[in-house]
Each structure stands twice: as structure tokens, then as C-alpha cells.
Design an enzyme around this catalytic site. Structure first.
Site, PDB file in Angstrom:
ATOM      1  N   LYS B 101     -56.302 -28.494 -36.701  1.00 10.89           N
ATOM      2  CA  LYS B 101     -55.509 -29.218 -37.702  1.00 10.89           C
ATOM      3  C   LYS B 101     -55.128 -30.604 -37.202  1.00 10.89           C
ATOM      4  CE  LYS B 101     -53.982 -25.001 -40.043  1.00 10.89           C
ATOM      5  NZ  LYS B 101     -54.640 -24.000 -39.179  1.00 10.89           N
ATOM      6  N   ARG B 102     -56.103 -31.312 -36.647  1.00 10.91           N
ATOM      7  CA  ARG B 102     -55.855 -32.641 -36.133  1.00 10.91           C
ATOM      8  C   ARG B 102     -55.774 -33.645 -37.270  1.00 10.91           C
ATOM      9  NH1 ARG B 102     -54.705 -29.762 -32.262  1.00 10.91           N
ATOM     10  NH2 ARG B 102     -55.509 -30.092 -30.160  1.00 10.91           N
TER      11      ARG B 102
END
Lengths: 295, 295
Positions: B101-102
Site C-alpha cells: 500500500k505504498r
């Protein structure tokens, strides 16, 4: 001491809200540090570069902000170097604000929170940046760990990039999405504001949208702002002025490239790179002194 | 081969869209693996646990999804273990979808993209999950790297947590925020959809909101969905049915805890933990077979 107390104490002592962003990039490193190009050598160079910057800026600024992305690029060796950088910053009395923009749900959010801020954290930052897309419930585990370990959180509210408005400025129920997020942040923070007037929960609000910065200041009166976008991204001291209260507190302002790669700037070409960093830091401090009247 | 081609090829071969989520947690690990409690020992245990799961599920499923948060908790040793897990998955023919979930802006987003998916990436996942809060411009660097390295992206659109609606369902210009994000994703994907009908850009859409899943399927006809929330989080096979096209393609469905910690489930108590994982995997495959008619 809480995160807000430690931060305010440091700001008051050095009399500046400037934070130095540690964004190492291989191609911009001083030539003298670029020895060997394998991941292990690059990681050692990143650590040395950041630690030498820390040595230069420790007497001058309250905090540094390592950007995790650049360390992740070097794999576990980079992450090991990041640990060394955080430790070195803290040993020099600087606060380490880990810019990781993490975010997840439930027990996974607990995982990230304990990874970066927990009592047994292997990295042990003083504060962490987090993203709010997953909802207000996804921020709770981070806030809980902050409360337990006297660490801090900076929730992305309004970012400094040209396209930040695509989602953050979209109007829902009569006001922009970033105002809704501001409301969550203010609510989370009410639980633990302390004698400084600020608490463990902060907000990221970019310098590149000064009108919105002023609006968000009004919406979040007790929230410490972390302001990116000053310097290389175009934000000026005047742009960040609305972030500060009458004591010159309430915000920290980050500058990365203009400081850490100052050796590439023509005006500092005759200095060694560490002195270029020092000169650029002093220059940014002077600019901010015109708008943040501390103490 | 593009990411979509590799994924569709694997799905068609094993005839299931099930993905096994690798979310190691110290307290839930089988007793036989919990030797020594220092970070290095824990990291070795995580790697061994995940690699043994991979050995069990490699003939059965198309992909695994390691959750980075749990590896980050163990510092650089954990990140080193994660690298070993990704390598092992790929060596067994599984696709490795890195759940991180960058999200960041400009050159920092490039940093994350090259860290996880770039040609010189030290981790080299097949795909990465990313968060859209920073705007559509912040997704571009990720999409660019995907195009260059035939890797994939899953953009968070609608997540499975109870509070996901707080931001994602807020109505702006007459429709929920997640529909606006869906529009960006569809637009990004149009540039590189291939013969499979799908491209390198996918979307995360939770199983726990089946009506919205059906709506989002209509809005993103050529987007591969990564569907969390099946199993432990309460999503059923019927709930995920709208994600699939008439070929049984178009989505992969993740289950983590119900599979990897199956040894804790009373019905599998008499099996050794690897056989419990196998039984739980086969059970989930059977459930999904009722709604995804592949091939």
C-alpha cells in the site's frame, strides 16, 4: 515527555521550525561517497551521507525526516542503513520523523504502527507519516501506539504535488475531502493534547497551496503541521506563514533537496559538501525566521 | 509476458482465482517454528513458515500475497526474510503480489516503484498494492515502471474494513470517491490492456461490500480485481461472484488467516500444520469454484 513536548522543546531551543529531509539518491550523492555500486556499498554510502548531514545539522534544527522509499530501493541493506540513520539522529538529540506514508486496516495497521513506533520497534522513529485513504478506523491503531510510546503521527491531509487536488480537493457535502480528513485528525488529537497546546497527532499540509494551508490551520487549531514543499518544490517562507501560531509554533517545515544536495548549487560550488549543507541549512533557517517568531 | 498474461495463464492452469495471503504473526505461528524470540530468529521463522506454505500451495493457486507490515515489524532482518519469501514464491512458479500500500509523489513515488517492481529491484515482486490519496499524478510513476518491467499494480479503490466508507463512499459530484478513483484506474489501464482483456493495472475491491463490488465491476470492465475480505473477514463466495467475467477471470480473491493459520481451526486440529494449510486451501478453492467458472 510526549512527542509534542519533545518537539516544542527542540524547536524552542534551536529557534527554528526547519526540518531537514533525508532523501538520498545515488546520482546526487557527492562523488567522494560513491564508492562501489552494489547494493551493500550504496547502502553504506547512504548511511554515511545521512549521518554526516545529521552531524552538521544537529545543532541547528529540531528534527530530520528520512524518506523510506529511497532506503527501500536498496533492499534489506538499505533498510539496515535506515535503522542506523534513525539511531544516529536520535543519539544527536534530533527527532526522527519517518516519512513512510503507511496505511492499512485493523491488525495490519497495528503491524505498521508497532513496526515504526512501538515499544519493541526495531526502527523506533519519533513520528511516522500515514495515509488516510482507508478511513478513520484505520488511523486508530496508529494513534493508540503513539499514545503508548509518546510518539507522533502526521496524517496526510493536503499534499504538495500538482495533482493533490484530484482527490483531496474534491468537494463532498459542501467541502473538500481534505477538510473531512482534517476533522478526523482534529478529533483523534483531542484525546491527548498536552500543555504545549499540541498533541501526538499531526497533519501533513503542503506549502504549495498557501490558501488551503491557512484554511486548514483554522480547521485544526491544535494540530502540529508538517509542511513539505518548501524550497525545491516552490513554497516560500511567506507561503508557510499561516501555519504558525503567535509563538512561532504549530508547524515544522521540511526542506530536502535544496539542503542535502546543496553541493550541486552554483552558489555553494566552492565549499566542501558538508559546508554546503550547513550554508543551505542556515539560509533556510533565515528565510523561515521572517515568518516564525519563536520564543 | 505481461503481468496480466502471466496471471491469467496461472489462473487457467490451476483453475482457481484464490490467492494465499502471507501475513505471518509471531503468536499464531505453529509452535514448532517458534524457536528463540530475538528479531533474527523471528525473521528466520517467518521465512521458513512462508516458504513452507509456498511449497504446499504452489501446485494449487496462482499467486501469493505477502503483507509487508509484518516483515517490517522485524526490522531489516524481516525485510531480508521478505526478499527470501518473494524469491521462493517466484522460483515455485507463483506470482508474488507485494501488499505494501505504498504511495508518494513525483520522484519519491518513482523510488517506491523501482524499489518493488523496477528492473534492478532488490525485491522484485510481480505486482504491488498502492494507495491513491495523493492523486492520479502520483500513480503515474508506478504505472510507468509496470509498463517497463511487465509487472502489475493494484490501486486501492474500495477496501474491506468497516470504516472504508468514511472516505471512499463520500459522495462528490454525485458519486462516491471510490468511483472517481475507479475512473483513474480505468484510464491508466487503457494504455496497456492486452490480449487477455486485462492489463497491468488492477484494483483492490473488498469482498465485504458486494453491492459496491458489482458497481465497480461495471465501472472498470478491463481491470483485474484483487479482492480481500474473503474468509476470516466475512466475505463469502457469493459476495465475490460479481467480480468475475463469463470466463471466470477478472479477479483474484485473497484469503490469509483462514488458510495460513488453519492449524488453529478445530476441524483441522488433528493434522500437522502444513496439511491444515493444504486442507484449508482446497476448501477455499472449492468455495470459489461455485462462482468462478474457469476455462
Amino acid at each position: 515527555m510526549t512527542f509534542a513536548q519533545r518537539l516544542v522543546e527542540r524547536i524552542t531551543r534551536v529557534r527554528t521550525p526547519l526540518v531537514v529531509g533525508l532523501d538520498p539518491r545515488w546520482k546526487s550523492l557527492p562523488d567522494s561517497l560513491r564508492d562501489g555500486t552494489d547494493l551493500a556499498s550504496q547502502a553504506i554510502a547512504y548511511q554515511r551521507f545521512c549521518c554526516e548531514i545529521i552531524d552538521v545539522v544537529a545543532p541547528l534544527v529540531p528534527a530530520v525526516k528520512p524518506q523510506v522509499a529511497f532506503f527501500e530501493q536498496l533492499g534489506w541493506q538499505g533498510m539496515k542503513a535506515l535503522g542506523g540513520v534513525i539511531d544516529h539522529a536520535r543519539s544527536k538529540g534530533l527527532l526522527a520523523i519517518v516519512d513512510a506514508k503507511r496505511g492499512d486496516i485493523g491488525s495490519t495497521a497495528e503491524g505498521y504502527a508497532s513496526a515504526w513506533l512501538g515499544a519493541d520497534s526495531p526502527w523506533r522513529g519519533d513520528a511516522l507519516t500515514v495515509s488516510p485513504y482507508l478511513g478513520d478506523d484505520a488511523l486508530e491503531p496508529f494513534a493508540k501506539v503513539c499514545h503508548e510510546t509518546d510518539s507522533g503521527l502526521f496524517v496526510l491531509v493536503k499534499t504538495s504535488n500538482p495533482g493533490s487536488g484530484a482527490l483531496q480537493d474534491r468537494r463532498a457535502e459542501g467541502r473538500p475531502i481534505c477538510h473531512h480528513v482534517a476533522e478526523w485528525v482534529e478529533k483523534l488529537a483531542q484525546r491527548d493534547s498536552d500543555a504545549t497546546g499540541y498533541g501526538s497527532i499531526g497533519a501533513v499540509v503542503g506549502a504549495t497551496y498557501p490558501e488551503q494551508l491557512a484554511e486548514l490551520r483554522t480547521l485544526m487549531p491544535h494540530i502540529m503541521f508538517l509542511v513539505p514543499g518548501f524550497g525545491s518544490q516552490g513554497g516560500t517562507a511567506a507561503d508557510v506563514a499561516p501555519a504558525f501560531d503567535e509563538r512561532g509554533l504549530g508547524a515544522i517545515v521540511n526542506s530536502s533537496r535544496a539542503i542535502i544536495f546543496a553541493h550541486q548549487r552554483p552558489e555553494f560550488a566552492e565549499l566542501d559538501w558538508q559546508r554546503a549543507v550547513e550554508s543551505a541549512t542556515r539560509e533556510a533557517i533565515e528565510q523561515l525566521a521572517t515568518v516564525a517568531k519563536i520564543g
